[in-house]
Motif scaffolding. Structure first.
Motif, PDB file in Angstrom:
ATOM      1  N   GLN A 129     -13.478 -19.930 -31.609  1.00  0.00           N
ATOM      2  CA  GLN A 129     -14.846 -19.744 -32.085  1.00  0.00           C
ATOM      3  C   GLN A 129     -15.839 -19.632 -30.941  1.00  0.00           C
ATOM      4  O   GLN A 129     -16.877 -18.981 -31.075  1.00  0.00           O
ATOM      5  CB  GLN A 129     -15.231 -20.909 -32.998  1.00  0.00           C
ATOM      6  N   ALA A 130     -15.532 -20.259 -29.811  1.00  0.00           N
ATOM      7  CA  ALA A 130     -16.475 -20.262 -28.692  1.00  0.00           C
ATOM      8  C   ALA A 130     -16.678 -18.878 -28.090  1.00  0.00           C
ATOM      9  O   ALA A 130     -17.723 -18.603 -27.498  1.00  0.00           O
ATOM     10  CB  ALA A 130     -15.996 -21.233 -27.612  1.00  0.00           C
ATOM     11  N   TYR A 131     -15.679 -17.993 -28.242  1.00  0.00           N
ATOM     12  CA  TYR A 131     -15.761 -16.660 -27.640  1.00  0.00           C
ATOM     13  C   TYR A 131     -15.467 -15.603 -28.700  1.00  0.00           C
ATOM     14  O   TYR A 131     -14.376 -15.018 -28.721  1.00  0.00           O
ATOM     15  CB  TYR A 131     -14.774 -16.536 -26.475  1.00  0.00           C
ATOM     16  N   PRO A 132     -16.417 -15.367 -29.610  1.00  0.00           N
ATOM     17  CA  PRO A 132     -16.169 -14.403 -30.694  1.00  0.00           C
ATOM     18  C   PRO A 132     -15.888 -13.008 -30.148  1.00  0.00           C
ATOM     19  O   PRO A 132     -16.525 -12.547 -29.205  1.00  0.00           O
ATOM     20  CB  PRO A 132     -17.479 -14.441 -31.503  1.00  0.00           C
ATOM     21  N   GLY A 133     -14.902 -12.366 -30.757  1.00  0.00           N
ATOM     22  CA  GLY A 133     -14.550 -11.010 -30.354  1.00  0.00           C
ATOM     23  C   GLY A 133     -13.568 -10.936 -29.204  1.00  0.00           C
ATOM     24  O   GLY A 133     -13.084  -9.849 -28.881  1.00  0.00           O
TER      25      GLY A 133
END
Length: 237
Positions: free
Chosen positions: A104-108
Motif C-alpha cells: 500500500q505504501a507504493y501504489p502502482g
C-alpha cells in the motif's frame, strides 16, 4: 610455579577464553585482556553480522545477565514476505516460482522475488499453508511489518481474461468497467476481478472475450454516468 597449581590455572584461563569467544570477542581483544592481567570496566559487544537494529532489549545502566537479548538485528538488503497459500492452490505452487508483490505504501509499483519456502502443515482453521517469498531490498524501501499482496506464478498455466488496471474503476466498493457499445458510447458494467500481475487485472465475471473496454478516461466516464443517474432521479420526482 607449582605444577600442581599451574594445571588448574591453565584450565581456568582456557575456559575464560572460550567464554569470551562465545560472546563474540576477537582473538586480538582476548589476547589484550590476558596481557593486561586485569578485567576492563567496559567491554565492547560486537554483532555477529552487519545490519539494522530493529529492537533494543537493554538501556544504558542495565545489568546484562547471561542469556539477555541485547538487540535484534536484521539485514534489510534482503527481506522475506510471509504469506498464506490456499490449500486448493498447493498442487500448482512450487518453491522457486516467480512472485510479484504490491504494498500500500507504493501504489502502482511492483516488487519481484522468488518463493523460497512452502510449509508442510495446513492450518486447520484457515486451510492455508505458510509460504515465504525472498526478494532483494537494496534501497531498504520494504519495511518489517508491512502488509503485502502477492501473485505467484503457478505450475498450472491457464488462460485468463484480463484488462489493464486503468480500465477497472471503483464505484462504491464495486469494480466496474466501461464497455464500448458504439463509436463513442459506453455502458457501465460491474465485474468480479481476480489476480493482478504486470499491470493487468484478471476478470472472472462480467466481461466476455473480445469486448472492448475504456482503458483511459474511466474516471470521467464514471462522473458522467453519475450525473446522468442524478438527472434521471430528479426527473422522476
Amino acid at each position: 610455579g607449582d605444577p600442581a597449581e599451574e594445571g588448574p590455572a591453565r584450565a581456568l584461563l582456557a575456559g575464560a577464553r572460550d567464554r569470551l569467544r562465545v560472546l563474540g570477542l576477537p582473538e586480538t581483544e582476548i589476547d589484550a585482556l590476558a596481557a593486561a592481567g586485569a578485567p576492563r570496566p567496559l567491554l565492547a559487544v560486537r554483532a555477529p553480522l552487519s545490519g539494522t537494529v530493529l529492537e533494543s532489549g537493554i538501556v544504558t545502566g542495565d545489568a546484562a545477565e547471561l542469556g539477555t537479548s541485547l538487540f535484534r538485528l536484521a539485514d534489510p538488503s534482503t527481506v522475506w514476505a510471509c504469506l498464506h497459500i490456499q490449500e486448493r492452490d498447493l498442487a500448482d505452487v512450487r518453491p522457486g516460482a516467480e512472485a510479484v508483490l504490491r504494498v500500500q505504501a507504493y501504489p502502482g509499483e511492483e516488487f519481484r522475488g522468488r518463493l523460497a519456502f512452502v510449509g508442510d502443515a495446513v492450518d486447520a482453521a484457515t486451510r492455508t499453508v505458510e509460504g515465504r517469498i525472498e526478494l532483494a531490498n537494496p534501497a531498504g524501501r520494504l519495511k518489517p511489518g508491512m502488509f503485502v499482496e502477492a501473485t505467484i506464478a503457478t505450475a498450472g498455466d491457464r488462460r485468463a481474461l484480463a484488462v489493464p488496471e486503468s480500465a477497472v474503476q471503483d464505484d462504491a466498493g464495486r469494480a466496474i468497467v466501461f464497455v464500448r457499445t458504439g463509436e463513442a458510447t459506453f455502458v457501465r458494467r460491474a465485474v468480479r476481478t481476480g489476480e493482478r500481475a504486470g499491470g493487468f487485472v484478471e476478470v472472472l465475471e462480467g466481461l466476455a472475450e473480445g469486448e472492448a473496454v475504456a482503458v483511459s478516461g474511466g474516471f470521467l466516464l464514471k462522473s458522467e454516468f453519475h450525473k446522468e443517474s442524478m438527472r434521471d432521479d430528479h426527473g422522476h420526482d
